[in-house]
Write a protein that holds these residues in place. Structure first.
Motif, mmCIF file in Angstrom:
data_model
loop_
_atom_site.group_PDB
_atom_site.id
_atom_site.type_symbol
_atom_site.label_atom_id
_atom_site.label_comp_id
_atom_site.label_asym_id
_atom_site.label_seq_id
_atom_site.Cartn_x
_atom_site.Cartn_y
_atom_site.Cartn_z
ATOM 1 N N LEU A 175 0.845 -1.191 0.000
ATOM 2 C CA LEU A 175 0.000 0.000 0.000
ATOM 3 C C LEU A 175 0.879 1.239 0.000
ATOM 4 O O LEU A 175 1.594 1.502 0.961
ATOM 5 C CB LEU A 175 -0.912 -0.013 1.235
ATOM 6 C CG LEU A 175 -1.737 1.240 1.501
ATOM 7 C CD1 LEU A 175 -2.669 1.556 0.337
ATOM 8 C CD2 LEU A 175 -2.515 1.088 2.808
ATOM 9 N N ILE A 183 -0.359 -6.379 5.139
ATOM 10 C CA ILE A 183 -0.267 -5.135 4.388
ATOM 11 C C ILE A 183 1.061 -4.479 4.713
ATOM 12 O O ILE A 183 1.376 -4.243 5.875
ATOM 13 C CB ILE A 183 -1.422 -4.186 4.738
ATOM 14 C CG1 ILE A 183 -2.765 -4.863 4.429
ATOM 15 C CG2 ILE A 183 -1.291 -2.867 3.988
ATOM 16 C CD1 ILE A 183 -3.939 -4.236 5.124
ATOM 17 N N HIS A 227 -8.077 -5.466 5.883
ATOM 18 C CA HIS A 227 -8.067 -6.499 6.926
ATOM 19 C C HIS A 227 -9.477 -7.053 7.161
ATOM 20 O O HIS A 227 -9.636 -8.248 7.396
ATOM 21 C CB HIS A 227 -7.488 -5.975 8.239
ATOM 22 C CG HIS A 227 -5.995 -5.931 8.266
ATOM 23 N ND1 HIS A 227 -5.201 -7.037 8.065
ATOM 24 C CD2 HIS A 227 -5.142 -4.900 8.468
ATOM 25 C CE1 HIS A 227 -3.927 -6.688 8.144
ATOM 26 N NE2 HIS A 227 -3.865 -5.399 8.386
ATOM 27 N N ARG A 282 -3.942 5.674 4.921
ATOM 28 C CA ARG A 282 -3.347 4.332 5.016
ATOM 29 C C ARG A 282 -4.082 3.498 6.056
ATOM 30 O O ARG A 282 -4.360 2.322 5.829
ATOM 31 C CB ARG A 282 -1.850 4.411 5.354
ATOM 32 C CG ARG A 282 -0.961 4.704 4.184
ATOM 33 C CD ARG A 282 0.510 4.393 4.459
ATOM 34 N NE ARG A 282 1.028 4.921 5.700
ATOM 35 C CZ ARG A 282 1.549 6.134 5.855
ATOM 36 N NH1 ARG A 282 1.613 6.960 4.828
ATOM 37 N NH2 ARG A 282 2.024 6.514 7.020
ATOM 38 N N LYS A 283 -4.404 4.115 7.198
ATOM 39 C CA LYS A 283 -5.135 3.389 8.253
ATOM 40 C C LYS A 283 -6.521 2.973 7.775
ATOM 41 O O LYS A 283 -6.964 1.853 8.021
ATOM 42 C CB LYS A 283 -5.252 4.245 9.517
ATOM 43 C CG LYS A 283 -3.976 4.328 10.300
ATOM 44 C CD LYS A 283 -4.162 5.152 11.549
ATOM 45 C CE LYS A 283 -2.828 5.296 12.260
ATOM 46 N NZ LYS A 283 -2.918 6.118 13.457
ATOM 47 N N GLU A 303 3.105 -1.120 4.255
ATOM 48 C CA GLU A 303 2.788 0.275 3.966
ATOM 49 C C GLU A 303 4.017 1.079 3.577
ATOM 50 O O GLU A 303 5.099 0.859 4.112
ATOM 51 C CB GLU A 303 2.112 0.916 5.176
ATOM 52 C CG GLU A 303 0.799 0.272 5.545
ATOM 53 C CD GLU A 303 0.128 0.947 6.730
ATOM 54 O OE1 GLU A 303 0.574 2.043 7.150
ATOM 55 O OE2 GLU A 303 -0.854 0.383 7.234
ATOM 56 N N SER A 306 -6.079 0.186 5.187
ATOM 57 C CA SER A 306 -5.605 -1.024 5.863
ATOM 58 C C SER A 306 -6.727 -1.699 6.638
ATOM 59 O O SER A 306 -6.896 -2.923 6.555
ATOM 60 C CB SER A 306 -4.450 -0.711 6.807
ATOM 61 O OG SER A 306 -3.298 -0.366 6.078
#
Length: 123
Positions: free
Chosen positions: A5, A28, A21, A13-14, A30, A17
């Motif tokens: 990612l 993942i 998930h 990103r969070k 990052e 992610s």
């Protein structure tokens, strides 16, 4: 399932992610920009999918896609970005992406795109 990612926004990103998930992605990796992502890709080169933003510092997502495709890799790549102009989408497709997701998006949109790019990933 391993996903690379590339996204410069820590918050984004969070969000991505968490969405991955909750679907079916186990791991993942990052990267905060395209240059870091390319380094990880070249070092590990065992990703099942690459997700990249377009606008990032140091190396943008389009240049990342081109660099990955220049290695001969056929790994699926999906661009997740605010760039929604038709000319930009065409440019990204010509560079070698497999699909495109425009921000903002919801979990259902993410799942739909991933199912299209990786139809056998969940089986």
């Amino acid at each position: 399932m391993r996903v690379l990612l590339a996204e410069d926004s820590g918050v984004m990103r969070k969000i991505i992610s968490r969405g991955l998930h909750s679907l079916w992605v186990e791991e993942i990796v990052e990267a905060a920009d395209g240059a870091i992502a390319l380094g990880l890709f070249e070092k590990e080169n065992n990703f099942d999918l690459v997700l990249t933003d377009w606008n990032m510092p140091n190396m943008n997502g389009l240049d990342l896609v081109k660099a990955i495709r220049a290695t001969g890799s056929k790994v699926p790549i999906m661009m997740i970005t605010t760039e929604a102009e038709k000319a930009r989408v065409v440019e990204a497709i010509q560079a070698g992406i497999n699909d495109y997701l425009v921000k903002p998006f919801d979990q259902n949109m993410l799942q739909e795109k991933l199912d299209r790019v990786l139809p056998k990933a969940k089986s």
